[in-house]
Design a protein around this motif. Structure first.
Motif, PDB file in Angstrom:
ATOM      1  N   ASP A  47       0.829  -1.188   0.000  1.00  0.00           N
ATOM      2  CA  ASP A  47       0.000   0.000   0.000  1.00  0.00           C
ATOM      3  C   ASP A  47       0.878   1.257   0.000  1.00  0.00           C
ATOM      4  O   ASP A  47       1.937   1.270   0.621  1.00  0.00           O
ATOM      5  N   ALA A  50       1.683   2.568   3.425  1.00  0.00           N
ATOM      6  CA  ALA A  50       2.681   1.719   4.080  1.00  0.00           C
ATOM      7  C   ALA A  50       4.070   2.040   3.545  1.00  0.00           C
ATOM      8  O   ALA A  50       5.041   2.066   4.305  1.00  0.00           O
ATOM      9  N   TYR A  91      -1.139  -3.194   8.903  1.00  0.00           N
ATOM     10  CA  TYR A  91      -0.612  -3.989   7.805  1.00  0.00           C
ATOM     11  C   TYR A  91      -0.224  -5.402   8.211  1.00  0.00           C
ATOM     12  O   TYR A  91       0.010  -6.233   7.354  1.00  0.00           O
TER      13      TYR A  91
END
Length: 92
Positions: A47, A50, A91
């Motif tokens: 992502d 992230a 995550y």
């Protein structure tokens, strides 16, 4: 056997949590964080939010591995460590 992405995030979180709670660490831990972050960053499924956090953590670990006073470096980043640990929960 390679670690899964979830395992890598979990290990990264563990090391950063130890830095946060103990206010100390080792150069070897910083180097391990660098390797974990590099591995996670080359994952094409990651992502974008992230990726931004991983870049910040990578800079933190690179600076930490090269500093003469690692404990002071860790203490200076307590707020960021807390934020990163919270973010990694999303995550892992």
């Amino acid at each position: 056997m390679p670690l899964s992405q979830q395992d890598q995030f979990s290990l990264l979180k563990d090391i950063l949590t130890n830095h946060q709670t103990d206010c100390c660490g080792s150069v070897a831990e910083c180097e391990q964080v660098e390797r974990l972050v590099k591995s996670l960053m080359i994952n094409m499924d990651i992502d974008q939010s992230a990726l931004t956090i991983l870049e910040e953590i990578y800079r933190y670990s690179q600076t930490g591995a090269g500093t003469a006073d690692l404990d002071s470096h860790i203490s200076e980043h307590q707020g960021q460590l807390s934020e990163w640990v919270d973010e990694i929960d999303q995550y892992s």
